[in-house]
Design a protein around this motif. Structure first.
Motif, PDB file in Angstrom:
ATOM      1  N   ALA A 154      56.276   8.436 -28.669  1.00  0.00           N
ATOM      2  CA  ALA A 154      55.082   9.165 -28.238  1.00  0.00           C
ATOM      3  C   ALA A 154      53.865   8.286 -27.983  1.00  0.00           C
ATOM      4  O   ALA A 154      53.048   8.608 -27.115  1.00  0.00           O
ATOM      5  N   CYS A 155      53.723   7.186 -28.727  1.00  0.00           N
ATOM      6  CA  CYS A 155      52.469   6.425 -28.693  1.00  0.00           C
ATOM      7  C   CYS A 155      52.569   5.174 -27.828  1.00  0.00           C
ATOM      8  O   CYS A 155      53.641   4.605 -27.630  1.00  0.00           O
ATOM      9  N   TYR A 156      51.411   4.789 -27.320  1.00  0.00           N
ATOM     10  CA  TYR A 156      51.283   3.558 -26.525  1.00  0.00           C
ATOM     11  C   TYR A 156      49.905   2.981 -26.787  1.00  0.00           C
ATOM     12  O   TYR A 156      48.906   3.694 -26.728  1.00  0.00           O
ATOM     13  N   GLU A 157      49.874   1.703 -27.134  1.00  0.00           N
ATOM     14  CA  GLU A 157      48.612   1.042 -27.479  1.00  0.00           C
ATOM     15  C   GLU A 157      47.883   1.818 -28.576  1.00  0.00           C
ATOM     16  O   GLU A 157      46.683   2.066 -28.505  1.00  0.00           O
ATOM     17  N   ASN A 158      48.663   2.268 -29.558  1.00  0.00           N
ATOM     18  CA  ASN A 158      48.159   2.889 -30.780  1.00  0.00           C
ATOM     19  C   ASN A 158      47.447   4.218 -30.574  1.00  0.00           C
ATOM     20  O   ASN A 158      46.523   4.574 -31.301  1.00  0.00           O
ATOM     21  N   SER A 159      47.901   4.985 -29.574  1.00  0.00           N
ATOM     22  CA  SER A 159      47.353   6.337 -29.408  1.00  0.00           C
ATOM     23  C   SER A 159      48.297   7.161 -28.542  1.00  0.00           C
ATOM     24  O   SER A 159      49.235   6.626 -27.942  1.00  0.00           O
ATOM     25  N   LEU A 160      48.045   8.469 -28.499  1.00  0.00           N
ATOM     26  CA  LEU A 160      48.793   9.328 -27.590  1.00  0.00           C
ATOM     27  C   LEU A 160      48.244   9.132 -26.191  1.00  0.00           C
ATOM     28  O   LEU A 160      47.070   9.417 -25.929  1.00  0.00           O
ATOM     29  N   PRO A 161      49.044   8.651 -25.261  1.00  0.00           N
ATOM     30  CA  PRO A 161      48.528   8.405 -23.903  1.00  0.00           C
ATOM     31  C   PRO A 161      48.415   9.689 -23.092  1.00  0.00           C
ATOM     32  O   PRO A 161      49.292  10.559 -23.152  1.00  0.00           O
ATOM     33  N   GLN A 162      47.335   9.812 -22.351  1.00  0.00           N
ATOM     34  CA  GLN A 162      47.221  10.916 -21.398  1.00  0.00           C
ATOM     35  C   GLN A 162      48.105  10.578 -20.208  1.00  0.00           C
ATOM     36  O   GLN A 162      47.878   9.604 -19.525  1.00  0.00           O
ATOM     37  N   GLY A 163      49.102  11.387 -19.980  1.00  0.00           N
ATOM     38  CA  GLY A 163      50.087  11.109 -18.955  1.00  0.00           C
ATOM     39  C   GLY A 163      51.494  11.196 -19.498  1.00  0.00           C
ATOM     40  O   GLY A 163      52.457  11.310 -18.745  1.00  0.00           O
ATOM     41  N   SER A 164      51.618  11.174 -20.827  1.00  0.00           N
ATOM     42  CA  SER A 164      52.936  11.313 -21.452  1.00  0.00           C
ATOM     43  C   SER A 164      53.280  12.790 -21.629  1.00  0.00           C
ATOM     44  O   SER A 164      52.441  13.579 -22.084  1.00  0.00           O
ATOM     45  N   PRO A 165      54.512  13.206 -21.306  1.00  0.00           N
ATOM     46  CA  PRO A 165      54.894  14.615 -21.447  1.00  0.00           C
ATOM     47  C   PRO A 165      54.882  15.130 -22.886  1.00  0.00           C
ATOM     48  O   PRO A 165      54.804  16.333 -23.097  1.00  0.00           O
ATOM     49  N   CYS A 166      54.969  14.206 -23.867  1.00  0.00           N
ATOM     50  CA  CYS A 166      55.004  14.695 -25.252  1.00  0.00           C
ATOM     51  C   CYS A 166      53.650  14.628 -25.961  1.00  0.00           C
ATOM     52  O   CYS A 166      53.512  15.122 -27.082  1.00  0.00           O
ATOM     53  N   SER A 167      52.638  14.038 -25.324  1.00  0.00           N
ATOM     54  CA  SER A 167      51.308  14.000 -25.954  1.00  0.00           C
ATOM     55  C   SER A 167      50.743  15.396 -26.204  1.00  0.00           C
ATOM     56  O   SER A 167      50.188  15.655 -27.281  1.00  0.00           O
ATOM     57  N   PRO A 168      50.863  16.336 -25.261  1.00  0.00           N
ATOM     58  CA  PRO A 168      50.296  17.667 -25.501  1.00  0.00           C
ATOM     59  C   PRO A 168      50.875  18.385 -26.711  1.00  0.00           C
ATOM     60  O   PRO A 168      50.134  18.918 -27.540  1.00  0.00           O
ATOM     61  N   VAL A 169      52.207  18.421 -26.849  1.00  0.00           N
ATOM     62  CA  VAL A 169      52.791  19.175 -27.958  1.00  0.00           C
ATOM     63  C   VAL A 169      52.499  18.502 -29.296  1.00  0.00           C
ATOM     64  O   VAL A 169      52.243  19.184 -30.297  1.00  0.00           O
ATOM     65  N   ILE A 170      52.496  17.173 -29.344  1.00  0.00           N
ATOM     66  CA  ILE A 170      52.186  16.492 -30.605  1.00  0.00           C
ATOM     67  C   ILE A 170      50.717  16.700 -30.961  1.00  0.00           C
ATOM     68  O   ILE A 170      50.372  16.909 -32.135  1.00  0.00           O
ATOM     69  N   SER A 171      49.841  16.680 -29.963  1.00  0.00           N
ATOM     70  CA  SER A 171      48.421  16.953 -30.242  1.00  0.00           C
ATOM     71  C   SER A 171      48.248  18.381 -30.750  1.00  0.00           C
ATOM     72  O   SER A 171      47.388  18.654 -31.585  1.00  0.00           O
ATOM     73  N   ASN A 172      49.068  19.307 -30.244  1.00  0.00           N
ATOM     74  CA  ASN A 172      49.006  20.689 -30.721  1.00  0.00           C
ATOM     75  C   ASN A 172      49.473  20.806 -32.164  1.00  0.00           C
ATOM     76  O   ASN A 172      48.899  21.550 -32.959  1.00  0.00           O
ATOM     77  N   LEU A 173      50.549  20.079 -32.505  1.00  0.00           N
ATOM     78  CA  LEU A 173      51.055  20.110 -33.880  1.00  0.00           C
ATOM     79  C   LEU A 173      50.010  19.577 -34.850  1.00  0.00           C
ATOM     80  O   LEU A 173      49.734  20.185 -35.891  1.00  0.00           O
ATOM     81  N   ILE A 174      49.428  18.433 -34.505  1.00  0.00           N
ATOM     82  CA  ILE A 174      48.403  17.852 -35.375  1.00  0.00           C
ATOM     83  C   ILE A 174      47.123  18.676 -35.298  1.00  0.00           C
ATOM     84  O   ILE A 174      46.436  18.882 -36.312  1.00  0.00           O
ATOM     85  N   GLY A 175      46.804  19.183 -34.108  1.00  0.00           N
ATOM     86  CA  GLY A 175      45.623  20.023 -33.953  1.00  0.00           C
ATOM     87  C   GLY A 175      45.731  21.345 -34.685  1.00  0.00           C
ATOM     88  O   GLY A 175      44.711  22.001 -34.942  1.00  0.00           O
ATOM     89  N   HIS A 176      46.962  21.764 -35.015  1.00  0.00           N
ATOM     90  CA  HIS A 176      47.143  23.032 -35.735  1.00  0.00           C
ATOM     91  C   HIS A 176      46.454  22.989 -37.095  1.00  0.00           C
ATOM     92  O   HIS A 176      46.026  24.032 -37.614  1.00  0.00           O
ATOM     93  N   LEU A 177      46.331  21.793 -37.660  1.00  0.00           N
ATOM     94  CA  LEU A 177      45.631  21.650 -38.945  1.00  0.00           C
ATOM     95  C   LEU A 177      44.171  22.064 -38.805  1.00  0.00           C
ATOM     96  O   LEU A 177      43.618  22.762 -39.664  1.00  0.00           O
ATOM     97  N   ILE A 178      43.551  21.622 -37.686  1.00  0.00           N
ATOM     98  CA  ILE A 178      42.149  21.999 -37.475  1.00  0.00           C
ATOM     99  C   ILE A 178      42.042  23.480 -37.128  1.00  0.00           C
ATOM    100  O   ILE A 178      41.079  24.153 -37.505  1.00  0.00           O
ATOM    101  N   ASP A 179      43.060  24.018 -36.442  1.00  0.00           N
ATOM    102  CA  ASP A 179      43.043  25.440 -36.096  1.00  0.00           C
ATOM    103  C   ASP A 179      42.999  26.314 -37.349  1.00  0.00           C
ATOM    104  O   ASP A 179      42.260  27.303 -37.398  1.00  0.00           O
ATOM    105  N   ILE A 180      43.807  25.972 -38.320  1.00  0.00           N
ATOM    106  CA  ILE A 180      43.851  26.767 -39.565  1.00  0.00           C
ATOM    107  C   ILE A 180      42.489  26.756 -40.255  1.00  0.00           C
ATOM    108  O   ILE A 180      41.971  27.806 -40.676  1.00  0.00           O
ATOM    109  N   ARG A 181      41.883  25.567 -40.362  1.00  0.00           N
ATOM    110  CA  ARG A 181      40.579  25.455 -41.042  1.00  0.00           C
ATOM    111  C   ARG A 181      39.490  26.202 -40.251  1.00  0.00           C
ATOM    112  O   ARG A 181      38.677  26.923 -40.833  1.00  0.00           O
ATOM    113  N   MET A 182      39.489  26.028 -38.933  1.00  0.00           N
ATOM    114  CA  MET A 182      38.460  26.665 -38.114  1.00  0.00           C
ATOM    115  C   MET A 182      38.626  28.185 -38.094  1.00  0.00           C
ATOM    116  O   MET A 182      37.649  28.937 -38.131  1.00  0.00           O
ATOM    117  N   ALA A 183      39.874  28.632 -38.034  1.00  0.00           N
ATOM    118  CA  ALA A 183      40.133  30.073 -38.010  1.00  0.00           C
ATOM    119  C   ALA A 183      39.692  30.725 -39.313  1.00  0.00           C
ATOM    120  O   ALA A 183      39.139  31.836 -39.309  1.00  0.00           O
TER     121      ALA A 183
END
Length: 578
Positions: A154-183
């Motif tokens: 998933a990662c390139y140069e130590n981050s999720l690259p914009q342009g990778s097909p798997c960056s969105p879903v992994i960002s959603n999985l990790i972003g789900h943590l913030i969703d729970i707190r914000m909700a």
């Protein structure tokens, strides 16, 4: 738990490779044999708000692997949400049946709408964070080696690259943590919360907006900032708020969420739609248009700010998608195709006119409209096989066969926008709407014919009635402008024909898995027959080099006759004008 259970049980590279559908050697080669510098191509695109966005596009092999990972992780994500009874969607980006419209829909008719932007969302999620998430998250708790492999994919140069097909879903999985707190914070304060990628939105009908979410700035009472309490929660979760992009919208002004108006219903901005309509009318009238420097769907430089129908089509598709998605969400009364055909709403009418203009008025070569997808396959391979006889239909360029006619593709959007049924009924609808949709076209078109190819059987009766023709023996019928109808040939012995009749016995009698081919719908039995689709894909396409296509010359000759007739009509018209 399906895909998630299989992933959690994986402990080696071989286990993970089998889970994702790869050979271990192939997976190992992609990850460890390719140099990192060869894995991605970088380029920039202009941001809507100004500046440049860096896109890192993976090579084909890595991209295919990332797509497989994205698909499987998406299934895992949905399993997790289902297991925790998260029926109320919090994140709306990069998920099936979710969009900017479903995100905005939650915030309509509110007194306040507060928007927050997360700074460098993808770049914030680094290799260690991805690996650590899959190890420590209780829903995954993956083996260390498996979590490392996922991070390496998933990662390139130590981050999720914009342009990778798997960056969105992994960002959603990790972003789900913030969703729970914000909700949770939103629920306690009487707000509605949702997230689309890096855009967080809070809205409420309360008379006063809760200070636990946002407060007015000490320096500017017209500017709202995220509360210290909420900002601290965001930071603890490893994200940072872009304070320059926070905004509060009141119900007495235009309220926006992810670029859409949400005051009463979800919609695009009124002036934006008017601007697009003006552009289309310019195209229809003059054959060209100018976006204008203030057109905000694309950041354009002087060389790009010209007539580009591909971009214009994407704009129309976007507006159409927003409006129709809202209709579905709002459970409005379903409008029948017949009603749309007679009295389409603004976007239906405009988008339909554009599709007629692009596909039929300014087609770049002769266009053949068949009854369905299988006929496209038949004609395509007949022309290829018989190429030596039809220089008007196909040519050889550097030892490659290049078609000189185009087969019309019946996309879902095209049939829906143009209110077309499938098969012969859809072809008749095109004839019915042809002149009406051409009424506003005045320049730069009608260079090539549009040919509707029909079976000459009882099913085409409505088309012959529409043409006011009792004689079915003509090789073609000129309908209007550049539109023609070509029926399959009939004879005294054979009073009706369908296109499959022009194959030889070598194709028609071929058995597949103990089944035979039967193209006649009312006698088709799936227990002993295989379908037209199977015939087209598994018999015609796979074996066209050895199939007998000679009878198709009767059909192709008619198509050539139409092309010649239209050239003659154009020449006559030009002579009369001079």
């Amino acid at each position: 738990m399906g895909r998630l259970k299989g992933l959690k049980e994986a402990t080696t590279l071989a286990d993970f490779a089998h889970w994702i559908g790869y050979k271990p050697s192939s997976l190992s080669y992609i990850l460890y044999k390719h140099e990192n510098a060869d894995k991605y191509t970088e380029f920039t695109i202009p941001k809507k708000s100004g500046g440049q966005r860096t896109i890192k596009c993976p090579n084909e092999k890595l991209k295919h692997l990332q797509k497989k990972l994205a698909t499987n992780l998406s299934l895992c994500f949905e399993e997790i949400l289902k297991a925790h009874n998260h029926n109320n969607s919090l994140s709306h980006g990069f998920r099936k049946k979710h969009s900017i419209v479903t995100n905005a829909y939650k915030h309509r008719c509110k007194r306040y709408v507060f928007n927050i932007d997360l700074k460098d969302f993808f770049e914030t999620i680094n290799f260690g964070r991805v690996r650590g998430f899959f190890i420590r998250n209780s829903d995954f708790s993956l083996d260390l080696q498996v979590a490392t492999i996922i991070a390496q994919i998933a990662c390139y140069e130590n981050s999720l690259p914009q342009g990778s097909p798997c960056s969105p879903v992994i960002s959603n999985l990790i972003g789900h943590l913030i969703d729970i707190r914000m909700a949770n914070a939103a629920k306690r304060s009487g707000c509605t919360y949702s997230r689309y990628a890096d855009d967080l939105t809070f809205s409420t009908k309360n008379k006063n907006f809760p200070s636990s979410i946002a407060v007015k700035s000490d320096n500017d009472q017209n500017f709202w900032v995220i509360s210290d309490q909420l900002n601290e929660k965001v930071n603890r979760l490893g994200f940072e708020v872009n304070h320059q992009k926070t905004s509060m919208r009141y119900h007495v002004s235009r309220q926006m969420t992810t670029g859409l108006v949400v005051n009463e219903k979800v919609n695009v901005r009124r002036e934006y739609y008017k601007q697009v309509r003006t552009i289309c009318h310019s195209l229809f009238k003059d054959g060209s248009f100018f976006y204008g420097n203030n057109f905000d769907h694309f950041q354009l430089d002087n060389n790009q700010n010209i007539s580009d129908t591909r971009r214009l089509e994407s704009v129309l598709s976007y507006i159409y998608s927003v409006k129709t998605s809202y209709e579905k969400l709002n459970k409005s009364e379903k409008v029948s195709s017949d009603v749309k055909k007679e009295a389409p709403t603004g976007i239906y009418k405009l988008y339909r006119q554009f599709l007629y203009y692009k596909n039929f008025y300014t087609n770049k070569m002769p266009l053949i409209i068949t009854e369905g997808k299988t006929d496209v396959v038949y004609i395509k391979y007949a022309i290829r096989k018989l190429n030596q006889y039809y220089p008007l239909l196909i040519s050889t360029v550097e030892n490659n066969l290049v078609p000189k006619v185009k087969m019309h593709r019946w996309s879902e959007t095209f049939t829906e926008v143009c209110s077309l049924a499938k098969g012969t009924s859809g072809q008749k609808n095109i004839i019915d709407l042809y002149e009406k949709n051409f009424a506003k076209f005045h320049n730069g078109g009608l260079e090539y014919p549009v040919i509707i190819l029909i079976d000459n059987d009882s099913g085409s009766g409505k088309i012959f009635s529409r043409l006011k023709q009792n004689d079915r023996t003509k090789i073609f019928y000129h309908v209007t402008k550049n539109l023609y109808v070509v029926p399959t040939p009939i004879s005294e012995e054979k009073k009706s024909t369908i296109i499959e009749d022009f194959f030889g016995a070598d194709a028609l009698e071929k058995e597949l898995n103990g089944k035979t081919f039967n193209p006649i719908e009312n006698t088709f039995d799936k227990s002993i027959h295989y379908s037209k689709t199977v015939f087209a894909e598994s018999v015609v396409a796979k074996n066209y080099a050895t199939i007998e296509f000679d009878k198709f010359r009767l059909i192709l000759d008619r198509i050539v006759a139409v092309i010649n007739d239209y050239d003659h009509r154009k020449l006559q018209s030009q002579t009369q004008q001079t």
